[in-house]
Motif scaffolding. Structure first.
Motif, PDB file in Angstrom:
ATOM      1  N   ASP A  21       0.832  -1.439   0.010  1.00  0.00           N
ATOM      2  CA  ASP A  21       0.038   0.049  -0.087  1.00  0.00           C
ATOM      3  C   ASP A  21       1.080   1.181  -0.007  1.00  0.00           C
ATOM      4  N   GLY A  22       2.048   1.340   0.662  1.00  0.00           N
ATOM      5  CA  GLY A  22       2.829   2.184   0.595  1.00  0.00           C
ATOM      6  C   GLY A  22       3.612   2.501  -0.834  1.00  0.00           C
ATOM      7  N   VAL A  23       3.747   1.565  -1.386  1.00  0.00           N
ATOM      8  CA  VAL A  23       4.557   1.697  -2.939  1.00  0.00           C
ATOM      9  C   VAL A  23       3.375   2.499  -3.645  1.00  0.00           C
ATOM     10  N   ILE A  24       2.088   1.966  -3.593  1.00  0.00           N
ATOM     11  CA  ILE A  24       1.127   2.339  -4.590  1.00  0.00           C
ATOM     12  C   ILE A  24       0.844   3.872  -4.159  1.00  0.00           C
ATOM     13  N   GLU A  25       0.842   4.295  -2.832  1.00  0.00           N
ATOM     14  CA  GLU A  25       0.810   5.685  -2.621  1.00  0.00           C
ATOM     15  C   GLU A  25       1.830   6.365  -3.138  1.00  0.00           C
ATOM     16  N   VAL A  26       3.140   6.106  -2.904  1.00  0.00           N
ATOM     17  CA  VAL A  26       4.319   6.823  -3.478  1.00  0.00           C
ATOM     18  C   VAL A  26       4.225   6.823  -4.899  1.00  0.00           C
ATOM     19  N   LEU A  30       4.714  10.131  -6.961  1.00  0.00           N
ATOM     20  CA  LEU A  30       5.791  10.425  -8.143  1.00  0.00           C
ATOM     21  C   LEU A  30       5.276  10.994  -9.316  1.00  0.00           C
ATOM     22  N   ILE A  31       4.223  10.063  -9.741  1.00  0.00           N
ATOM     23  CA  ILE A  31       3.340  10.394 -10.886  1.00  0.00           C
ATOM     24  C   ILE A  31       2.756  11.937 -10.854  1.00  0.00           C
ATOM     25  N   ALA A  32       2.301  12.042  -9.926  1.00  0.00           N
ATOM     26  CA  ALA A  32       1.685  13.619  -9.816  1.00  0.00           C
ATOM     27  C   ALA A  32       2.668  14.556  -9.781  1.00  0.00           C
ATOM     28  N   SER A  33       3.818  14.469  -9.586  1.00  0.00           N
ATOM     29  CA  SER A  33       5.142  15.314  -9.354  1.00  0.00           C
ATOM     30  C   SER A  33       5.430  15.665 -10.818  1.00  0.00           C
ATOM     31  N   GLY A  34       5.293  14.872 -11.894  1.00  0.00           N
ATOM     32  CA  GLY A  34       5.572  15.257 -13.171  1.00  0.00           C
ATOM     33  C   GLY A  34       6.864  15.266 -13.391  1.00  0.00           C
ATOM     34  N   THR A  35       7.747  14.684 -12.506  1.00  0.00           N
ATOM     35  CA  THR A  35       9.344  14.567 -12.889  1.00  0.00           C
ATOM     36  C   THR A  35       9.795  13.416 -13.204  1.00  0.00           C
ATOM     37  N   ALA A  36      10.927  13.198 -13.595  1.00  0.00           N
ATOM     38  CA  ALA A  36      11.563  11.731 -13.911  1.00  0.00           C
ATOM     39  C   ALA A  36      12.298  11.374 -12.541  1.00  0.00           C
ATOM     40  N   ALA A 105      -0.954  -4.544  -8.036  1.00  0.00           N
ATOM     41  CA  ALA A 105      -1.665  -3.691  -7.584  1.00  0.00           C
ATOM     42  C   ALA A 105      -1.797  -2.369  -8.219  1.00  0.00           C
ATOM     43  N   LEU A 106      -1.134  -2.420  -9.446  1.00  0.00           N
ATOM     44  CA  LEU A 106      -0.930  -0.805 -10.018  1.00  0.00           C
ATOM     45  C   LEU A 106      -2.380  -0.417 -10.261  1.00  0.00           C
ATOM     46  N   GLY A 107      -3.361  -1.076 -10.476  1.00  0.00           N
ATOM     47  CA  GLY A 107      -4.738  -0.717 -10.767  1.00  0.00           C
ATOM     48  C   GLY A 107      -5.249   0.402  -9.623  1.00  0.00           C
ATOM     49  N   SER A 108      -4.512   0.418  -8.443  1.00  0.00           N
ATOM     50  CA  SER A 108      -4.843   1.278  -7.421  1.00  0.00           C
ATOM     51  C   SER A 108      -4.017   2.393  -7.451  1.00  0.00           C
ATOM     52  N   VAL A 109      -3.261   2.730  -8.102  1.00  0.00           N
ATOM     53  CA  VAL A 109      -2.468   4.123  -8.362  1.00  0.00           C
ATOM     54  C   VAL A 109      -3.302   5.235  -9.015  1.00  0.00           C
ATOM     55  N   PRO A 110      -3.660   6.238  -8.154  1.00  0.00           N
ATOM     56  CA  PRO A 110      -4.285   7.214  -8.576  1.00  0.00           C
ATOM     57  C   PRO A 110      -3.639   7.988  -9.809  1.00  0.00           C
ATOM     58  N   GLY A 111      -4.417   8.259 -10.776  1.00  0.00           N
ATOM     59  CA  GLY A 111      -4.007   9.201 -11.750  1.00  0.00           C
ATOM     60  C   GLY A 111      -3.079   8.335 -12.914  1.00  0.00           C
ATOM     61  N   LEU A 112      -3.003   6.902 -12.993  1.00  0.00           N
ATOM     62  CA  LEU A 112      -2.061   6.180 -13.660  1.00  0.00           C
ATOM     63  C   LEU A 112      -2.867   5.577 -14.891  1.00  0.00           C
ATOM     64  N   GLY A 162      10.055   8.991 -25.608  1.00  0.00           N
ATOM     65  CA  GLY A 162       9.802  10.395 -25.878  1.00  0.00           C
ATOM     66  C   GLY A 162       8.647  10.686 -26.537  1.00  0.00           C
ATOM     67  N   GLU A 163       7.927   9.927 -27.476  1.00  0.00           N
ATOM     68  CA  GLU A 163       6.920   9.894 -28.407  1.00  0.00           C
ATOM     69  C   GLU A 163       5.750   9.497 -27.396  1.00  0.00           C
ATOM     70  N   PHE A 164       5.989   8.496 -26.751  1.00  0.00           N
ATOM     71  CA  PHE A 164       4.892   7.834 -26.037  1.00  0.00           C
ATOM     72  C   PHE A 164       4.561   8.735 -24.751  1.00  0.00           C
ATOM     73  N   ARG A 165       5.567   9.197 -24.091  1.00  0.00           N
ATOM     74  CA  ARG A 165       5.251  10.022 -23.094  1.00  0.00           C
ATOM     75  C   ARG A 165       4.352   9.288 -21.828  1.00  0.00           C
ATOM     76  N   PRO A 166       4.946   7.961 -21.264  1.00  0.00           N
ATOM     77  CA  PRO A 166       4.492   7.385 -20.339  1.00  0.00           C
ATOM     78  C   PRO A 166       4.448   7.855 -18.994  1.00  0.00           C
ATOM     79  N   GLN A 167       3.600   7.490 -18.124  1.00  0.00           N
ATOM     80  CA  GLN A 167       3.828   7.973 -16.503  1.00  0.00           C
ATOM     81  C   GLN A 167       4.455   7.168 -16.041  1.00  0.00           C
ATOM     82  N   LEU A 168       4.416   5.951 -16.257  1.00  0.00           N
ATOM     83  CA  LEU A 168       5.222   4.792 -15.468  1.00  0.00           C
ATOM     84  C   LEU A 168       5.753   3.781 -16.477  1.00  0.00           C
ATOM     85  N   VAL A 169       7.418   3.227 -16.064  1.00  0.00           N
ATOM     86  CA  VAL A 169       7.808   2.644 -17.155  1.00  0.00           C
ATOM     87  C   VAL A 169       8.444   1.430 -16.401  1.00  0.00           C
TER      88      VAL A 169
END
Length: 261
Positions: A21-26, A30-36, A105-112, A162-169
């Motif tokens: 649950d901690g990994v999913i929250e983090v 991280l996705i919301a921060s919009g950084t690499a 559990a990735l389906g629980s990551v908000p905004g993914l 760079g073309e696909f612009r994923p949030q999670l790799v």
């Protein structure tokens, strides 16, 4: 904000003790921060590379998260933090997270909404992409195989990301290739959370059989891997621990000499 690191005694490394649950929250943060950023894991193989390769060590020091991946690493951390564990009602191994503990559990990551899968052979990559579309319904998931990895394929993957612009790799090239790629190419990659997942792509795809979780809780997953892939795993099981012991002893001798001056 990166979650707090804690020391793993004996091994002289720091890690991020998290449950699923901690990994999913983090990941959501991280996705919301919009950084690499990067999510890595520590096992005895990575600890050996950490103490023997400056570039590898630099990547781990800068990573947003370093999970307790290997059972020995989690156990040694737990021995030093038992007081913290008891109030939580959780044993040490609840914090031992391989990639296949949190990927389902990735389906629980908000905004993914966009996921890239890089690595494994074409068949495994295609099946993993299909499975992740089921795990994260509605997300756009695509992939590129990583077999026969060379500079040309690496450049193609960088361009594609760079073309696909994923949030999670999910980067599954095996250690230390996946970490070497991140160390070298991260400044060129688009903002996303880059997770080094080793052989998990083949496990998500169902191509590689996952060890029973009770073996992992007992710290015996290495035996399962040794039986399935003796040529690949034997060095890590029988030789590398001695190399790591030598590196750690050398560090302590050097530290003692420095203090004595």
């Amino acid at each position: 904000m990166n979650p707090e690191r804690q020391r793993v005694p004996v091994l002289d490394v720091d890690a991020t003790p998290l449950r699923v649950d901690g990994v999913i929250e983090v990941l959501g943060d991280l996705i919301a921060s919009g950084t690499a950023s990067t999510v890595l894991g520590h096992n005895l193989h990575s600890v050996t590379l950490f103490h023997s390769c400056a570039g590898f060590r630099s990547l781990y020091d800068r990573s947003a998260v370093v999970l307790l991946d290997g059972a020995p690493v989690a156990m040694l951390w737990g021995l030093a933090h038992q007081r913290q564990l008891k109030p939580l009602g959780q044993g040490t191994m609840a914090y031992r997270l391989g990639s296949m503990d949190w990927i389902p559990a990735l389906g629980s990551v908000p905004g993914l909404d966009r996921i890239a899968v890089v690595g494994a052979g074409r068949e495994a990559n295609t099946k993993a992409v299909a499975r992740l579309r089921e795990i994260v319904p509605g997300a756009t998931v695509d992939g590129m195989p990583g077999e026969s990895w060379d500079e040309s394929l690496e450049n193609a993957v960088v361009t594609w990301l760079g073309e696909f612009r994923p949030q999670l790799v999910l980067l599954g090239l095996g250690m230390p290739l996946q970490e070497t790629v991140l160390q070298k190419r991260l400044p060129e990659l688009p903002p996303a959370v880059y997770c080094a997942v080793g052989g998990a792509i083949e496990q998500v795809a169902g191509v590689q059989k996952l060890a029973p979780r009770w073996l992992g809780r007992l710290g015996l997953e290495w035996a399962w891997r040794l039986v399935l892939h003796p040529g690949r795993v034997a060095y890590r099981v029988f030789i590398e621990p001695w190399k790591l012991a030598g590196l750690l002893i050398g560090r302590r001798i050097q530290s003692s000499r420095s203090k004595g001056k």
